[in-house]
Write a protein that holds these residues in place. Sequence first.
Motif, short mmCIF file in Angstrom:
data_model
loop_
_atom_site.label_atom_id
_atom_site.label_comp_id
_atom_site.label_asym_id
_atom_site.label_seq_id
_atom_site.Cartn_x
_atom_site.Cartn_y
_atom_site.Cartn_z
N ARG A 1 -27.53 11.47 -3.14
CA ARG A 1 -28.24 10.88 -2.00
C ARG A 1 -27.34 9.79 -1.44
O ARG A 1 -27.27 8.69 -1.99
N VAL B 1 -26.75 7.22 0.95
CA VAL B 1 -27.51 6.47 1.93
C VAL B 1 -26.60 5.58 2.77
O VAL B 1 -26.58 5.66 3.99
N PHE C 1 -24.11 4.45 7.47
CA PHE C 1 -25.09 5.32 6.84
C PHE C 1 -24.63 6.76 6.74
O PHE C 1 -23.76 7.19 7.50
N GLY C 2 -25.24 7.47 5.82
CA GLY C 2 -25.08 8.92 5.80
C GLY C 2 -26.02 9.50 6.84
O GLY C 2 -26.87 8.78 7.36
N ILE D 1 -29.19 11.75 3.33
CA ILE D 1 -30.04 10.76 2.66
C ILE D 1 -31.23 11.45 2.00
O ILE D 1 -31.69 11.04 0.94
N VAL E 1 -27.90 8.04 -6.41
CA VAL E 1 -28.15 7.26 -5.20
C VAL E 1 -26.97 6.35 -4.93
O VAL E 1 -26.60 5.53 -5.77
N ASP F 1 -26.25 3.58 -2.43
CA ASP F 1 -26.82 2.76 -1.36
C ASP F 1 -26.32 1.33 -1.55
O ASP F 1 -26.87 0.57 -2.33
#
Lengths: 373, 316
Positions: free
Chosen positions: B77, B79, B89-90, B95, B116, B118
């Motif tokens: 993920r 992000v 951001f992705g 995301i 994740v 982020d």
Amino acid sequence: MRVAFPYMGDIRLVLEPILRELGAEVVVPPEPNRETVALGAQLAPETICLPFKVTLGNILRALELGADTLAYVSGSWSCRFGYYGRLQADICRELGYRFRLLELRRDRMKEIIREILQLSDNSLLRATGRAWRAFRLGWFKATTLEKAYELSRQVLPQAENKQECRRLLRTVIAEIETAEKVRELKQIRDRLTTRFARVRRNGRGSVLRVKLIGESYCTIEPFVNFDLINRLGEMEVWVDPFLTGPRWLGFHGFRLRKGEVRRAQRLAKSYWQYCVGGEDANSVGHLIMAARAGYDGVIHVHPFACMPSTVVQPALAAASRDYNIPLLSISLDEHTAEAGFLTRVEAFVSLLERRRRSSFKTGGEVYVPDQGE
Amino acid sequence: MAVVGIARSLHSYHHFTLWRAFFEELGWQVVLSSRTDRQTVEQGVKLAPAELCLPVKVFLGQVARLLEQVDYVFVPRLVCRRLKGDFYFGCPKAIALPDLVRAIFPEQKGRILELVIDQQIQRDEVGFVRCAKALGVDRQCAQGAFQQAKKAEAEAGKLRVHGPSPADCFPPERLNSKPGAGRGKIGVIGHPYLIYDEHISLNLLRMIAELEIEPVIPGIGEEELIQEAGRALNWYYELELIAGARKLVREAQVDGLLLVSSFACGTAPVVNELIRREVAVRTGLPMLTLLFDEHSGETGLRTRLESFADLIRSRK
């Protein structure tokens, strides 16, 4: 400063008086129509989402009407919405329009406040007074509008003469639009219930209840969703959109009612953990809330190829399976034909009717007893 | 010893070295899914909502195949990353990937390994530690493995001879592109998971080479990306594309630009528009946009490429 902002449903009814009270001159473009959408679609990148095309066409009309400042909510996040201002400004400049782009982003609050101060000749006292009046007026406009919509959504399915109810709503909105003082708005608001109660009913006890979820523009703007809320009302379905124009402003502009947003996101957690945009987590959350509250079905509208709304669809489908509530997901773009759209909605409604009848027979869960039939 | 499967699509083209090294360091066996073929696409199309872009459909097809072969399937993920203090951001699909996979394979929830990234809320290391925790690996082990994996990634970067190309991160990936005979150069801008996937892009690179034109793919390293930060775009992997286009125009003396994207890719309209405005219009370079989807046909592509090549030669 002659300021214009992208058109979205009835948001202008709230935003325009706020900006006017703050001291700015507001240019309101005409409602979106076939022409403006065609214009927007012609100038926009081909596969960008529908709201971009609709608002681009409208912003061009506003520039023709003499707007010299364009205000956009924008920012750095994952959804394309954050780029609307920059891209549309580029396109308009290429066409030869001269204007200033005012990006309303959270990391530029200082500039926005400076802008507001300038409108009041840099007098803090005057600006504060104006801001107070502006937001007070905006608040009352928003709540009055909200109440009118709510009553109309509730009364329309049961009205004997649908046109009577729709006429009343139009009259009320016109009154709200022209009201300049909070006192007038309060009067309108207090009389709303009795006025709508006077609409003659057809005597049917219960109607189907449907929740409308989806991407905000498609949920709010009647031009792109073919006036879905009223159309469903005429099919005797009580629609409850999770988002309306005034509520959108409240949630996103002023961060009101965070509790509700948080609740929806908490409910959505097991299906959707990161909020990407396009009201994805809210849609999942509201679908679950609707199922728990005994709604008959859920309709999800979104622009074609909207990134968050497309990717959230399997999650919505999973939630609808788990919570046993029918879901209709429709994507809209500038080529969507009204007849095709309404046929799908009508088919969904008859599915819901049959479902309710059969569950009534088998003694399944029925929240509102069906006395009418 | 359990087996972790990584799909050969999407951001594996960027980070495969890191991911593989991490899991192997922990003592797990890593399996990379087989190359995209018609079955992968068909399966993905069946599973996914119709409006999703082709690369995500391919990803789902590969996940479906991996689920038959391995114990755990790795789904990242991606992000948010930080460059020079700003967040990048992705795309929403990147995301939402684990949520998407879990919604489509509800029975396999327990076998999805989520990572994740982020940088708004945590360092990458924390993400990796949490990911390993799902496999029952303790914190210190995971931290060590992450450091080793980082080293491996840096080393792989050094070994690249022809400039850093994401495809180099992959075990021997044949590009099949023989250099053209100097009859023109076309810059190819597009996500690596499109241009290096021979099935999705219908052997685009080879087709260009067959027209005796050299396809040039810009390799963008981390430092160059940081240079470009702070510009108009807030998507991490798409910033790379814009940086690539600028670099090609600046350094490589290309005769034309080919923008490769997939239908229903959300970022493409914005990115292509920015590139068109910034690069192509300003420099007057010819530009061709290609959209791929599961219905793309080779003949149509060849015709368009041939006429683009003619255009470039006639300008020389």
